[in-house]
Design a protein around this motif. Structure first.
Motif, PDB file in Angstrom:
ATOM      1  N   TYR A  62      16.755  40.897  -7.789  1.00 22.83           N
ATOM      2  CA  TYR A  62      16.348  39.506  -7.624  1.00 22.83           C
ATOM      3  C   TYR A  62      14.836  39.328  -7.757  1.00 22.83           C
ATOM      4  CZ  TYR A  62      21.086  39.157  -5.886  1.00 22.83           C
ATOM      5  OH  TYR A  62      22.449  39.219  -5.784  1.00 22.83           O
ATOM      6  N   THR A  63      14.459  38.199  -8.333  1.00 23.21           N
ATOM      7  CA  THR A  63      13.053  37.830  -8.453  1.00 23.21           C
ATOM      8  C   THR A  63      12.559  37.259  -7.121  1.00 23.21           C
ATOM      9  OG1 THR A  63      13.524  35.551  -9.098  1.00 23.21           O
ATOM     10  CG2 THR A  63      13.451  37.207 -10.874  1.00 23.21           C
ATOM     11  N   ASP A 104      11.397  34.317  -6.666  1.00 26.64           N
ATOM     12  CA  ASP A 104      11.948  32.966  -6.538  1.00 26.64           C
ATOM     13  C   ASP A 104      13.386  33.010  -6.035  1.00 26.64           C
ATOM     14  OD1 ASP A 104       9.616  31.767  -7.356  1.00 26.64           O
ATOM     15  OD2 ASP A 104      10.264  31.478  -9.432  1.00 26.64           O
ATOM     16  N   GLU A 105      14.171  33.960  -6.539  1.00 26.81           N
ATOM     17  CA  GLU A 105      15.563  34.078  -6.096  1.00 26.81           C
ATOM     18  C   GLU A 105      15.629  34.520  -4.638  1.00 26.81           C
ATOM     19  OE1 GLU A 105      17.874  35.048 -10.276  1.00 26.81           O
ATOM     20  OE2 GLU A 105      16.906  36.702  -9.205  1.00 26.81           O
TER      21      GLU A 105
END
Length: 218
Positions: free
Chosen positions: A71-72, A74-75
């Motif tokens: 996951y980034t 932002d995620e």
């Protein structure tokens, strides 16, 4: 205490019937075709209210999309918000997993665990089948790490996607032995109301997971 059957529910549609059929815990998600993603806030609130009314635990999926488990930033921010929604609604706990290139993503996992502890320290955490994407040679050490960091249980098939659960009993038993009561091992995928008792007995666990873990009325 008998076998705990965790019913994997896509939204609220089958939750009442599953509880009536003997499900003692609900894993609530959306989009099962993608392996399960975060359900909407409205669904979470409805399921948690229903679970509380009927004395049944509700574990809420925290996953912003299908696909991999890397996951980034932002995620991860979205996932922290999903944790807030679930725990504020009264969920028993949350379900997530972070894996990158065959390794446990410890940094991302710690970010999410920290949010859980910040919102409600007693909430349960299930590390989901992202565990099965971790390299086999690292999985036992990952069990240690997750146990040491307060994760409640690991949902696992015991082998790659598409393998028969019965063929993975030996590996699942290895997980149970390594866990040594510090963390739960929750077998899933391929377990139904018909074989649940047999698989649980063979593996040596007291809880099982699936979309057909109880026999729903026709």
């Amino acid at each position: 205490m008998g076998l705990v059957r965790e019913f994997c529910a896509e939204n609220m549609e089958h939750v009442p019937a599953a509880i009536a059929a003997g499900a003692a815990r609900i894993e609530l998600c959306d989009n099962l075709a993608k392996g399960g993603t975060s359900p909407s806030a409205g669904v979470v609130r409805a399921a948690c209210a229903y679970g509380q009314e009927h004395g049944v635990d509700v574990m809420v999926m925290v996953r912003p999309r299908g696909g991999d488990f890397a996951y980034t930033a932002d995620e991860l921010a979205m996932m922290r918000d999903d944790i807030d929604v679930a725990l504020d609604a009264g969920a028993t706990g949350v379900v997530f997993g972070c894996e990158r290139d065959g390794h446990l993503d410890t940094a991302a996992t710690q970010v999410l665990l920290a949010r859980v502890r910040e919102v409600r320290p007693d909430a349960q955490v299930t590390f989901h089948m992202a565990f099965d994407k971790i390299r086999a040679g690292e999985q036992l050490a990952v069990i240690d790490w997750l146990a040491e960091h307060g994760v409640t249980r690991i949902l696992t098939h015991g082998g790659p996607d598409g393998t028969a659960i019965a063929d993975n009993v030996g590996r699942l038993r290895e997980y149970v032995a390594r866990a040594a009561g510090r963390i739960g091992i929750l077998p899933g995928a391929g377990i139904t109301w018909e074989n649940a008792e047999q698989i649980a007995s063979a593996v040596g666990v007291c809880e099982v997971h699936g979309t057909r873990i109880v026999r729903l009325a026709q």
